[in-house]
Write an enzyme that holds these catalytic residues in place. Structure first.
Site, PDB file in Angstrom:
ATOM      1  N   THR A 219       0.859  -1.184   0.000  1.00 55.25           N
ATOM      2  CA  THR A 219       0.000   0.000   0.000  1.00 55.25           C
ATOM      3  C   THR A 219       0.889   1.226   0.000  1.00 55.25           C
ATOM      4  OG1 THR A 219      -1.999   0.992   0.955  1.00 55.25           O
ATOM      5  CG2 THR A 219      -0.306   0.271   2.521  1.00 55.25           C
TER       6      THR A 219
ATOM      7  N   CYS B 148      -3.053   8.325   7.646  1.00 54.35           N
ATOM      8  CA  CYS B 148      -3.646   6.983   7.655  1.00 54.35           C
ATOM      9  C   CYS B 148      -2.705   5.992   8.341  1.00 54.35           C
ATOM     10  CB  CYS B 148      -3.893   6.482   6.229  1.00 54.35           C
ATOM     11  SG  CYS B 148      -5.070   7.440   5.279  1.00 54.35           S
TER      12      CYS B 148
ATOM     13  N   HIS C 115      -5.607  -0.503   5.160  1.00 55.19           N
ATOM     14  CA  HIS C 115      -5.191   0.901   5.054  1.00 55.19           C
ATOM     15  C   HIS C 115      -6.371   1.737   5.536  1.00 55.19           C
ATOM     16  CE1 HIS C 115      -3.108   4.128   2.368  1.00 55.19           C
ATOM     17  NE2 HIS C 115      -3.900   4.736   3.246  1.00 55.19           N
TER      18      HIS C 115
END
Length: 187
Positions: A36, A42, A59
């Site tokens: 990712t 995040c 995520h």
């Protein structure tokens, strides 16, 4: 839940690379790599069971659904992946952790052997709500959710003011973090 199967019997030299988007997840078996990118505030949450050869990566964007309102913001090659009907589950840390744990167990992990690694939670912007910066709140929510579900947190690479990209080797459970300023760190 969607299940994707890839026949990799002819080519075992390169692991299957599975991309996890924002507010998304994937669960895979040994022989795969979960990746990712774009982690700022995040958090990337990796749950692994090395003995079973199963891992998952989520995520997540925000600590909890209520946080969005407060901020005024908005092996065998088998894997599972989120779909549009429950995408909000993966958007929030407090729902992503238990959902990912369930899917990792459904894929063959032993609940008692699952370990967590977490990266992200940067302070990317000067904006803060009265509850604190989103990145800090995401990290705190992740720790709380993991503790609530009795999942040991074995390594972190959190905070700072830079973005990250992650690469999770399902077979070894090594989480490689490439920081925006070029440094790579493995946990």
């Amino acid at each position: 839940m969607k299940v994707y199967t890839t026949d990799r019997s002819n080519d075992r030299s390169e692991p299957e690379r599975i991309k996890v988007g924002v507010a998304d997840h994937a669960v895979a078996h040994a022989g795969s790599t979960l990746v990712t990118s774009g982690l700022g505030s995040c958090v990337g949450i990796a749950l692994t069971d090395v003995d079973a050869g199963v891992a998952g990566l989520a995520h997540a964007m925000l600590p909890a659904a209520s946080a969005e309102a407060e901020a005024g913001a908005h092996g065998d090659g088998t894997r599972t992946r989120g779909n549009d009907t429950n995408s909000d589950v993966w958007k929030y840390v407090d729902t992503a952790v238990p959902a990912l744990a369930r899917e990792v167990v459904d894929a063959g992990a032993d609940r008692a052997r699952i370990e967590a690694r977490v990266a992200g939670g940067s302070a990317m912007f000067e904006f803060e709500s009265s509850a604190g910066a989103v990145g800090e709140r995401n990290v705190a929510a992740t720790r709380e959710a993991l503790e609530a579900h009795s999942i040991p947190l074995v390594a972190t690479d959190v905070g700072g003011d830079y973005g990250r990209s992650l690469r999770l080797d399902v077979e070894t459970a090594e989480l490689s973090i490439r920081r925006a300023h070029g440094e790579t760190h493995v946990i």
